[in-house]
Every structure is written in C-alpha cells, then in structure tokens.
Design a protein around this motif. Structure first.
Motif: not given
Length: 241
Positions: A88, A92, A116, A119-125
C-alpha cells in the motif's frame, strides 16, 4: 503446557536416534536450550531439501514495471499483512509497481481470510493469483520474491526464486537468514517492520539494475549451496548410504 508436552515428546522420540537433522542453526539452539537433546546427540545441519536447479532454471527477470511476488499459504505467519501494508505504501509512491500473492487459502485460526485478501485487491494494491501446482511460470513473470515470514525451516519459495534468478526480501528470522545474504542476493528486514520492508522493496524500484545483479548472485548461491543433488549426496553420506 503445550510446549512442555511437545518438548517431552521430542525428548522421548529423539533419545535413541542415530542422527538428528536440522535445517538451520537457530532451531538446533532452541532444542539445545530446551534440554531436548541428550549430551553428545548425533546432530547434523542440512540445507533444507535443496532445489532442483535444472527444473527451476534461470531466466532474466522483468524490471519494468517491477513485479513483487509472495508465494505461500494465506497464513498470517508468512507476513501477508506486513507485505500488504508495504505494498500500500509503495503503490502510492510508485503506481506502476505490482504486488502479487500466490498460494492457497488456509482455513485454520492462523489463516488470513480470503475476504481480507480480496479487500486488498479491491483497494488496488494487491493482486491475488490463487493457488497453483506449478509456481515456475509465476516466478518467471516476477522481478523480486518477498517473504516477511515470522519463522521458517528453509523457505522453499525463496530458494526456488533465487534458483530462477529472482532476488529476495525476507525477514531476519530463523530459516530466512540461512538463504539470503543481505545486500548480495537480496535484503533482510526486521520482523514486523513495515517501513523497513517497504524501503528494502523500494530499492529494486528506484534501481532496476539491482534486480538482475542480485538475481544472478542468487542463482550462483543456490547452485553452490542448495543444489538438490549436492544436498542429497550430503544426506546420504552422513547416513552412511
């Protein structure tokens, strides 16, 4: 209580052994300090089970964009959450860098829930690649192996990556410190230190040539010390076979 029971069982099981093999010196120290080994016990250190250096053949790593890969079951003790946190931070600063996880889910209490990870995938990192019976194509597509593990025997995923010419970023813990020489074929970072993990990974992003240099050194390191043929011969010789 569980540790006491396990120590007793180990002591009984090893009391008449003709040879006791450890994959690293740290685990030997644990057994010695716990009084599990009898005085004069026939102890040997082996370099894991080795790597088939022909099957895990060298190939030039991609560097643009850099692709980081963690191979392992979805266990917290593999350092998945630390890896995700470092990804993450780096995503950035370096949007083109990619961070992948390859390995099957683990439903035990020590597992990281797939929800979980998604979820990291959905956040794009993070890119979750699922499970596979053959890691080689995924390692070949990667630039750097990462394993912020809490403890290992001799980490096969890192050894296989090194054999294929991929440098590694690992934690300075038992097992991992046996296979990575800091600054030569990868970097070691303190356990649980996300900032240090991200900084070590970032070195490969800002200096792409480091990937090939340390990857080549990693291949030579495995050929010299962890070639499965040499390891097997050493085991058989020790056992008198």
């Amino acid at each position: 209580l569980l540790n006491k029971v396990a120590s007793l069982l180990y002591r009984l099981a090893l009391s008449r052994s003709h040879g006791i093999f450890f994959q690293n010196k740290d685990d030997l120290k644990v057994f010695t300090d716990a009084g599990i080994l009898r005085p004069g016990a026939p102890v040997h250190i082996t370099r894991g089970t080795g790597v088939d250096v022909e099957s895990f053949s060298f190939s030039a790593p991609p560097t643009a964009p850099p692709i980081f890969l963690l191979v392992g079951r979805l266990l917290a003790a593999k350092g998945l959450r630390e890896y995700a946190a470092a990804a993450r931070l780096l995503k950035n600063r370096h949007p083109k860098a990619r961070f992948q996880i390859l390995g099957p889910p683990d439903d035990s209490p020590a597992g990281v829930p797939t929800d979980e990870v998604h979820g990291w995938e959905a956040d794009g990192y993070i890119e979750y690649l699922g499970a596979t019976s053959d890691v080689r194509p995924f390692v070949r597509d990667a630039s750097v192996m990462v394993l912020p593990s809490y403890r290992e025997g001799a980490p096969c995923s890192i050894l296989e990556g090194l054999a294929m010419g991929r440098p590694a970023v690992v934690t300075d813990v038992p097992g991992c410190r046996e296979v990575v020489i800091d600054g030569e074929n990868g970097w070691m970072t303190p356990l649980g230190d996300v900032d240090a993990l991200a900084a070590a990974m970032e070195k490969f992003i800002v200096e792409p040539g480091l990937v090939a240099r340390q990857g080549t050194a990693g291949r030579a390191f495995v050929e010299d010390r962890f070639d499965a043929r040499k390891v097997s011969l050493g085991l058989m010789t020790t056992m008198g076979l």
